[in-house]
Design a protein around this motif. Structure first.
Motif, short mmCIF file in Angstrom:
data_model
loop_
_atom_site.label_atom_id
_atom_site.label_comp_id
_atom_site.label_asym_id
_atom_site.label_seq_id
_atom_site.Cartn_x
_atom_site.Cartn_y
_atom_site.Cartn_z
N ALA A 10 0.83 -1.21 0.00
CA ALA A 10 0.00 0.00 0.00
C ALA A 10 0.86 1.26 0.00
O ALA A 10 0.58 2.21 -0.72
CB ALA A 10 -0.94 0.00 1.20
N GLU A 11 1.92 1.26 0.80
CA GLU A 11 2.83 2.42 0.83
C GLU A 11 3.53 2.60 -0.51
O GLU A 11 3.69 3.73 -0.98
CB GLU A 11 3.87 2.26 1.94
CG GLU A 11 3.28 2.36 3.34
CD GLU A 11 4.26 1.95 4.42
OE1 GLU A 11 4.21 2.56 5.51
OE2 GLU A 11 5.07 1.02 4.20
N ALA A 12 3.91 1.50 -1.14
CA ALA A 12 4.57 1.58 -2.45
C ALA A 12 3.62 2.15 -3.50
O ALA A 12 4.02 2.99 -4.32
CB ALA A 12 5.08 0.20 -2.87
N ILE A 13 2.38 1.71 -3.49
CA ILE A 13 1.38 2.23 -4.43
C ILE A 13 1.16 3.71 -4.18
O ILE A 13 1.11 4.52 -5.12
CB ILE A 13 0.07 1.44 -4.33
CG1 ILE A 13 0.28 0.02 -4.86
CG2 ILE A 13 -1.06 2.15 -5.07
CD1 ILE A 13 -0.87 -0.93 -4.55
N ASN A 14 1.06 4.09 -2.91
CA ASN A 14 0.85 5.49 -2.56
C ASN A 14 2.02 6.36 -3.02
O ASN A 14 1.84 7.42 -3.62
CB ASN A 14 0.62 5.63 -1.05
CG ASN A 14 0.30 7.04 -0.64
OD1 ASN A 14 1.20 7.81 -0.31
ND2 ASN A 14 -0.97 7.38 -0.67
N GLN A 15 3.24 5.90 -2.77
CA GLN A 15 4.42 6.65 -3.19
C GLN A 15 4.49 6.76 -4.71
O GLN A 15 4.81 7.83 -5.24
CB GLN A 15 5.69 5.99 -2.66
CG GLN A 15 5.90 6.15 -1.17
CD GLN A 15 7.15 5.44 -0.69
OE1 GLN A 15 8.02 5.06 -1.45
NE2 GLN A 15 7.24 5.27 0.63
#
Length: 89
Positions: A10-15
């Motif tokens: 989720a953090e990777a997608i957000n970044q």
């Protein structure tokens, strides 16, 4: 050896979404519940605050409408990230 910071998917997608929106003003995100504080499993956190409601569009429960608007925006040279939160769509 380089140490890498571990992050969630989720953090990777957000970044990645933040980076794409910073690099190209034609990138926009649309979908259901994307402007809520927790985002879609954390993937859309902070997008509305940083990029505004013009580029981050929340939709009611109307999948056909959302998809149609996404197609229309893409035809006008927008780069649409369309989020359907249900896997069966």
């Amino acid at each position: 050896m380089t140490d890498f910071k571990k992050i969630t998917y989720a953090e990777a997608i957000n970044q990645g979404t933040h980076q794409a929106m910073e690099l190209d003003k034609n990138v926009m995100v649309m979908g259901q519940l994307i402007d809520y504080k927790p985002g879609i499993f954390g993937t859309t956190v902070g997008l509305t605050k940083k990029f505004g409601e013009e580029r981050v569009r929340d939709f009611p429960v109307a999948e056909s409408l959302m998809t149609s608007v996404g197609i229309g925006a893409a035809v006008t040279n927008k780069r649409v990230v369309l989020i359907h939160i249900r896997i069966d769509f």
